[in-house]
Design a protein around this motif. Structure first.
Motif, short mmCIF file in Angstrom:
data_model
loop_
_atom_site.label_atom_id
_atom_site.label_comp_id
_atom_site.label_asym_id
_atom_site.label_seq_id
_atom_site.Cartn_x
_atom_site.Cartn_y
_atom_site.Cartn_z
N THR A 100 0.86 -1.19 0.00
CA THR A 100 0.00 0.00 0.00
C THR A 100 0.90 1.24 0.00
O THR A 100 2.13 1.13 0.11
N ILE A 101 0.29 2.42 -0.10
CA ILE A 101 1.06 3.66 -0.11
C ILE A 101 0.46 4.63 0.89
O ILE A 101 -0.65 4.41 1.42
N SER A 102 1.17 5.67 1.16
CA SER A 102 0.70 6.75 2.04
C SER A 102 1.01 8.08 1.37
O SER A 102 1.40 8.13 0.20
N TRP A 103 0.88 9.17 2.14
CA TRP A 103 1.16 10.48 1.59
C TRP A 103 2.63 10.64 1.22
O TRP A 103 2.98 11.48 0.39
N MET A 104 3.52 9.84 1.82
CA MET A 104 4.95 9.93 1.53
C MET A 104 5.41 8.88 0.53
O MET A 104 6.61 8.75 0.26
N GLY A 105 4.48 8.13 -0.05
CA GLY A 105 4.86 7.12 -1.03
C GLY A 105 4.85 5.73 -0.42
O GLY A 105 4.04 5.41 0.45
N GLY A 106 5.78 4.89 -0.89
CA GLY A 106 5.86 3.53 -0.40
C GLY A 106 6.61 3.42 0.91
O GLY A 106 6.96 4.42 1.56
N LYS A 107 6.86 2.20 1.32
CA LYS A 107 7.52 1.94 2.60
C LYS A 107 8.98 2.35 2.50
O LYS A 107 9.72 1.87 1.65
N ASN A 108 9.40 3.23 3.42
CA ASN A 108 10.78 3.73 3.41
C ASN A 108 11.16 4.14 4.83
O ASN A 108 11.08 5.31 5.21
N PRO A 109 11.56 3.20 5.67
CA PRO A 109 11.91 3.55 7.07
C PRO A 109 13.19 4.35 7.18
O PRO A 109 13.42 5.01 8.19
#
Length: 464
Positions: free
Chosen positions: A417-426
């Protein structure tokens, strides 16, 4: 022996009280009545400079003994460059333009002699190497230099820490809320369902990988395919394409660029699309199924349009002009060597076929790193009351066509899934937190040092 006087006043050679006498035996074209009145310090004009070599040599030696500011003053007050001889002691030219023979040149420029040329051309204007009187060339531009003190540095460190730490925590929490799952289906392990597909004798090979989602995926879900140890950033690989051909140019379609070698022609026909990038296009087929309680698999709708950039789809990639039949437009060309079917058979949808096929467009945008992922399909959310992918068991059906074990690569499928900041990026959140924490810690340390040594005698030895 002739006595020669310097052509200008000098602290080392003061002028005598009276002009020297010239012996009658000295060669001169003047009348005998003017011998005693002939000055030896008048300027020697440039055309007659060779007639007074002794005077010029003495003048040069004495000129270099002077400090630079006196040499500059002498050059300014010496004879003009307009061909008029200077008067005695570097003054104005003699009246009538008469120049006695044997006199020395007053417009000598020692700096220009070092440069290897005369001070100025006859009849020309004076040359100067002085920079223009501008703020830039004279270094008069306004400048500002901050003065670092404890009162200005310490608040900056604390402000950076107080701003970066909350931002990093927010980005890290948002990244952790993104649902993501990776399924490796390379098949190099003997227990893998796709291990049988490593044999070149099995063509085509279909394998199924079962997995379980522990939590539901809300919102739109993106399906990616990932490759490892695949260097799309190689220079020759990146250049191996013809953008004119991909843009629908008819001449480039039948005569591709030489950059496409050795994938430029095959069987005496031009390859469309040509080049190593197109020839190595990813061609595995992925299908996703939901296994319900009755063990009957329910297919998940995968959207194959809308995965490419708008500029690539509508600007950079176009089919050749012609009629409605796409096969006629590509007449006279052949498919790439490793492709199973020609470019005009990539899809049954005419808006997603040929050079404007979005799977092809996504692959042609090369990756910067050897481990990358590219968007394969979209899973759109149909109802706000139900999750897009509910928790449960799933199966991934794979048509195994793309070999990677030859170069020790790996293949995987990613659901995310994605969010306002894009994909998963810890990493981004961790970087913000680290920078903010270091800045805040430095502020505390400098505050303690400043408080301890502020009223001490060692204050002068501490610079913040």
């Amino acid at each position: 022996m002739i006595r020669v006087r310097p052509p200008f006043p000098s602290p080392f050679y003061p002028p005598p009280l009276s002009p020297p006498l010239v012996p009658p035996s000295s060669p001169s074209s003047l009348s005998p009545s003017l011998w005693r009145l002939q000055p030896t310090y008048a300027s020697c004009p440039r055309p007659l400079a060779e007639e007074c070599p002794a005077s010029s040599a003495l003048q040069r030696r004495r000129l270099w003994r002077w400090p630079w500011w006196r040499r500059r003053r002498q050059r300014r007050s010496s004879g003009s460059c307009q061909g008029q001889p200077a008067g005695p002691l570097g003054g104005p030219p003699a009246s009538g333009g008469a120049v006695p023979r044997g006199s020395m040149a007053m417009n000598y420029n020692a700096k220009d002699e070092v440069d290897g040329g005369p001070p100025c051309a006859p009849g020309g204007t004076a040359k100067t190497r002085r920079p223009d009187n501008t703020a830039f060339k004279q270094q008069r531009l306004p400048a500002w230099q901050p003065i670092l003190t404890a009162g200005t540095v310490l608040p900056i460190f604390f402000i950076i820490g107080l701003i970066f730490i909350p931002i990093g925590i927010g980005i890290f929490v948002t990244s952790n809320n993104i649902r993501e799952i990776e399924i490796d289906y390379t098949g190099t392990e003997p227990s893998s369902p796709c291990n049988k597909c490593l044999s070149p004798d099995v063509t085509p090979c279909i394998c199924t990988v079962n997995f379980t989602l522990e939590k539901s995926f809300e919102g739109n879900v993106f399906m990616y395919y990932g490759l490892s140890n695949f260097y799309q950033n190689h220079r020759r690989y990146v250049k191996s394409r013809d953008d004119s051909q991909l843009n629908g140019d008819s001449s480039a379609l039948l005569n591709p660029s030489k950059e496409c070698e050795p994938y430029r022609r095959n069987e005496d026909k031009p390859i469309a699309p040509c080049g190593a990038i197109a020839n190595s296009m990813f061609n595995d087929t992925l299908e996703l199924f939901l296994i319900g309680n009755d063990s009957y698999p329910v297919p998940i709708a995968l959207k194959k349009k809308g995965i490419a950039w708008w500029t690539d789809k509508n600007v950079k990639f176009r089919n050749p002009p012609g009629g409605d039949n796409l096969e006629e437009r590509f007449k006279g060309t052949t498919k790439p060597v490793n492709w199973l079917k020609p470019v005009y058979m990539l899809d049954s949808d005419p808006d997603n076929n040929g050079f404007i096929n979005e799977d092809f467009i996504v692959w042609m945008r090369t990756a910067a790193l050897p481990t990358f992922r590219k968007l394969y399909r979209l899973i759109e959310r149909k109802s706000d009351l139900h999750p897009t992918l509910p928790a449960g068991r799933y199966s991934l059906n794979i048509t195994y066509n793309y070999p990677v074990h030859y170069f020790d690569g790996r293949k995987r499928m990613i659901l995310s899934t994605i969010s306002w900041m894009g994909g998963k990026n810890p990493f981004l959140g961790i970087a913000y937190i680290a920078v903010g924490s270091i800045s805040f810690l430095l502020g505390v340390v400098l505050l303690v040092i400043n408080h301890k040594y502020r009223n001490s005698s060692n204050t002068a030895d501490i610079t913040i």
